[in-house]
Design an enzyme around this catalytic site. Structure first.
Site, PDB file in Angstrom:
ATOM      1  N   ARG A  33       0.845  -1.204   0.000  1.00 41.34           N
ATOM      2  CA  ARG A  33       0.000   0.000   0.000  1.00 41.34           C
ATOM      3  C   ARG A  33       0.875   1.247   0.000  1.00 41.34           C
ATOM      4  NH1 ARG A  33      -3.390  -3.558   2.527  1.00 41.34           N
ATOM      5  NH2 ARG A  33      -5.227  -3.921   1.219  1.00 41.34           N
ATOM      6  N   ASP A  56      -0.318  -6.141  -3.676  1.00 41.99           N
ATOM      7  CA  ASP A  56      -1.716  -5.832  -3.378  1.00 41.99           C
ATOM      8  C   ASP A  56      -2.276  -5.008  -4.529  1.00 41.99           C
ATOM      9  OD1 ASP A  56      -4.229  -5.282  -1.933  1.00 41.99           O
ATOM     10  OD2 ASP A  56      -3.115  -5.994  -0.204  1.00 41.99           O
ATOM     11  N   GLU A  70      -2.367   1.318   4.429  1.00 43.28           N
ATOM     12  CA  GLU A  70      -3.203   2.241   3.653  1.00 43.28           C
ATOM     13  C   GLU A  70      -2.999   3.676   4.142  1.00 43.28           C
ATOM     14  OE1 GLU A  70      -4.289  -0.627   4.914  1.00 43.28           O
ATOM     15  OE2 GLU A  70      -5.900  -1.512   3.723  1.00 43.28           O
ATOM     16  N   TYR A 100      -3.986  -5.629  15.018  1.00 38.36           N
ATOM     17  CA  TYR A 100      -3.955  -4.766  13.827  1.00 38.36           C
ATOM     18  C   TYR A 100      -3.541  -3.363  14.273  1.00 38.36           C
ATOM     19  CZ  TYR A 100      -5.679  -7.691   9.998  1.00 38.36           C
ATOM     20  OH  TYR A 100      -5.791  -8.622   8.997  1.00 38.36           O
ATOM     21  N   PHE A 101      -2.278  -3.056  14.085  1.00 36.22           N
ATOM     22  CA  PHE A 101      -1.767  -1.794  14.612  1.00 36.22           C
ATOM     23  C   PHE A 101      -1.837  -0.663  13.583  1.00 36.22           C
ATOM     24  CE2 PHE A 101       0.917  -4.183  17.964  1.00 36.22           C
ATOM     25  CZ  PHE A 101      -0.247  -4.536  18.617  1.00 36.22           C
ATOM     26  N   ASP A 129      -7.452 -13.849   0.989  1.00 34.84           N
ATOM     27  CA  ASP A 129      -8.494 -13.081   1.685  1.00 34.84           C
ATOM     28  C   ASP A 129      -9.277 -12.215   0.697  1.00 34.84           C
ATOM     29  OD1 ASP A 129      -6.107 -11.603   1.245  1.00 34.84           O
ATOM     30  OD2 ASP A 129      -6.798 -10.052   2.612  1.00 34.84           O
ATOM     31  N   GLU A 130     -10.460 -11.829   1.093  1.00 37.39           N
ATOM     32  CA  GLU A 130     -11.221 -10.759   0.443  1.00 37.39           C
ATOM     33  C   GLU A 130     -11.182 -10.848  -1.087  1.00 37.39           C
ATOM     34  OE1 GLU A 130     -10.676  -7.387   3.909  1.00 37.39           O
ATOM     35  OE2 GLU A 130      -9.219  -7.396   2.288  1.00 37.39           O
ATOM     36  N   TRP A 186      -7.119 -13.569  10.946  1.00 37.12           N
ATOM     37  CA  TRP A 186      -7.109 -12.099  11.089  1.00 37.12           C
ATOM     38  C   TRP A 186      -8.434 -11.579  11.593  1.00 37.12           C
ATOM     39  CZ3 TRP A 186     -10.033  -8.424   8.352  1.00 37.12           C
ATOM     40  CH2 TRP A 186     -10.772  -8.901   7.266  1.00 37.12           C
ATOM     41  N   HIS A 242      -7.003  -8.902  -4.402  1.00 33.43           N
ATOM     42  CA  HIS A 242      -5.932  -7.946  -4.104  1.00 33.43           C
ATOM     43  C   HIS A 242      -4.866  -7.958  -5.203  1.00 33.43           C
ATOM     44  CE1 HIS A 242      -7.211  -6.659  -0.083  1.00 33.43           C
ATOM     45  NE2 HIS A 242      -7.649  -7.885   0.094  1.00 33.43           N
ATOM     46  N   TRP A 277      -0.748  -2.790   8.430  1.00 30.18           N
ATOM     47  CA  TRP A 277      -1.291  -2.459   7.107  1.00 30.18           C
ATOM     48  C   TRP A 277      -1.068  -0.972   6.854  1.00 30.18           C
ATOM     49  CZ3 TRP A 277      -2.169  -6.608   4.438  1.00 30.18           C
ATOM     50  CH2 TRP A 277      -2.573  -7.791   5.081  1.00 30.18           C
TER      51      TRP A 277
HETATM   52  C1  ACM Z   1      -6.930  -8.913   5.857  1.00 27.54           C
HETATM   53  O1  ACM Z   1      -6.908  -8.033   6.732  1.00 27.54           O
HETATM   54  N1  ACM Z   1      -7.703  -8.827   4.814  1.00 27.54           N
HETATM   55  C2  ACM Z   1      -6.062 -10.079   5.957  1.00 27.54           C
END
Ligand code: ACM
Length: 507
Positions: free
Chosen positions: A140, A169, A452, A403-404, A311-312, A378, A249, A450
């Site tokens: 990201r 991603d 973003e 998740y920081f 994922d997703e 997750w 992704h 993450w």
């Molecule tokens: C995730 O947070 N989609 C692994």
């Protein structure tokens, strides 16, 4: 001195042991990297000399494979004796030795040799979990190799042994792949990034957001960069696990190679965030691409587990993409979940057949995960229990505790984050997941950064610590054995300051 993570047993006796000049040492081949790490820190204060006879050495590192994995025993009396289970145990003993010295040894120097002395102490230590990780999302927002190398030093300080590098991603592709040069050219650069927060999905246009700040963002690693990261990690006792996220992704790869697309919406790597419906198609050509990518990470990251994402990945376009639909029809697959299960089986098998561990996000539990995969949870912590009970090796990375990229506070002076707060108290409750779940299937856990909204390395550090220290403490010691107030963490955070880390100061 606060030792963090807290060792199993520490027994101090009277007196100190001054730093000698020169510092003589003896070990076998497996201990040499550990000595090098000590020497890097203490070089401004003394010289190091290897000696042939063990009895002549001030620092002796021996090995005893009867000790628990990664374990060590450290005796500081008239000299320093380390007995380690393995290479990693020797490295962790050295990190403890450094933490027993004054904080300036973590800084750039200069050091005053007369101020450096060890307390006389015996330490016996081994970790609760074998998987103690930290995740960086370099997709990201790209992080240069210098940042990653420094991050490895911070991980080693906390006896974290696994760096999860999220390399690909929708927003950028950072991995060089032979035969696909456009990945790190077209796929590594997006024309901009949305300003501020990701808006709620537009009811008409769905998740597509085209507006951005107009500031191109990108970057990619060279093979040389990756080899440097892997080699430095190895020296510190850390394994680097690459993640190549598929079949969702993947907008960056699709931008580079439109033949991978399942729809015609993708023009460049994504400028916005959120879950993209523009997933890869499932044609033979796309699967061959994935296999080449997998073979590349198998080669570049020898001995590492390989993370294949999973994922997703909303598969709604698969049935409107004629070549994918034809392929799925032939296989008798009528649902997106069935299609993903079929895909996961192919790509995971490629890694398993190479004799490596393959890791996937917990969504695969819903599609039917291939046998032998390791599940990284997750979502809700309940999936940890579910994965373990289903017989999968499991890694606990639940968003609520690890998740920081979630801000620590909602204060008006905080940088923008995806959501907040995830406080130190929330992080300290992480271990409740394994209280009462005594299964060897739970390998451990890790914290996620993450990126973003974490646009710079300084921001990654700010979101990462001191919360990351509290995760490291629990994965090593099993539970928080230190407090997490400013006084409790005064010395551990002073070490971070000495290392130049932009940790988040207490409220
Ligand atoms: C995730 O947070 N989609 C692994």
């Amino acid at each position: 001195m606060t030792l963090l993570p807290t060792p199993q047993r520490v027994e101090y006796s009277d007196g100190t042991l001054p730093l000698p000049a020169p510092l003589t040492w003896h070990t076998d081949a497996d201990g040499v990297d550990a000595v090098s790490v000590l020497q890097e820190r203490l070089a401004p204060a003394t010289s190091f000399r290897r000696v042939a006879q063990e009895q002549d050495a001030f620092l002796r590192i021996r090995f005893d494979d009867a000790l628990p994995k990664e374990g060590y025993r450290l005796d500081i009396r008239d000299r320093i004796d380390v007995v380690a289970a393995d290479r990693q145990g020797a490295g962790w003993a050295i990190q403890t030795l450094l933490q027993l010295l004054p904080v300036p040894v973590f800084g750039p120097g200069p050091l005053q040799p007369e101020e450096l002395a060890w307390p006389r102490v015996t330490v016996e230590d081994a970790p609760r979990f074998s998987w103690r990780g930290s995740h960086l999302d370099v997709a990201r927002h790209f992080l240069p190799v210098e940042f990653v190398l420094r991050w490895l030093d911070v991980m080693a300080l906390h006896k974290l042994n696994l760096l999860h590098l999220h390399l690909t991603d929708d927003q950028g592709w950072r991995l060089p792949v032979p035969g696909y040069p456009r990945l790190t050219d077209v796929g590594a650069w997006r024309p901009g990034t949305i300003r501020g927060h990701q808006p709620e999905p537009d009811p008409v246009r769905g998740q597509d957001v085209d507006e951005h700040d107009g500031i191109p963002h990108g970057g990619a690693y060279t093979v040389g960069d990756i080899r440097a990261i892997v080699e430095r990690a190895r020296q510190l006792g850390i394994t680097v696990m690459p993640e190549v996220d598929m079949p969702g992704h993947m907008e960056a790869a699709i931008a580079a190679y439109p033949e991978l697309a399942s729809c015609d919406h993708v023009r460049h790597p994504r400028v916005a965030f959120g879950i993209s419906h523009h997933v890869m198609n499932l044609t033979d050509e796309a699967i061959r691409f994935c296999e080449t990518v997998i073979d590349t990470v198998l080669e570049l990251f020898p001995d590492s587990p390989i993370h294949l994402g999973g994922d997703e990945a909303p598969g709604d376009h698969w049935f409107s993409h004629p070549p994918t639909k034809a392929c799925l029809d032939e296989l008798g697959i009528t649902t997106a979940a069935g299609a993903q299960a079929w895909f996961e089986d192919i790509v995971c098998r490629r890694v398993l057949d190479a004799g490596r561990r393959v890791v996937v996000w917990d969504e695969v539990l819903e599609h039917g995960a291939p046998e032998g995969v390791t599940v990284m949870v997750w979502r809700d912590a309940q999936f940890v229990q579910r994965a373990v009970e289903a017989g999968f090796d499991t890694i606990a990375a639940p968003y609520a505790h690890t998740y920081f990229d979630y801000g620590e506070s909602t204060g008006e002076h905080e940088p923008i984050s995806i959501v907040a707060p995830t406080t130190l108290d929330d992080v300290a409750a992480y271990h409740r997941i394994w209280d009462g779940l005594d299964s060897p299937r739970l390998l451990g856990g890790q914290f996620q950064l993450w990126s973003e909204y974490l646009r710079t390395g300084a921001t990654v550090e700010y979101f990462g610590f001191p919360r990351g220290a509290l995760v490291a403490e629990q994965l090593w010691a099993g539970m928080p054995k230190v407090g997490w107030g400013p006084e409790d963490l005064a010395v551990p955070t002073a070490r971070l300051t000495a290392m130049g880390i932009n940790w988040r100061r207490f409220d």
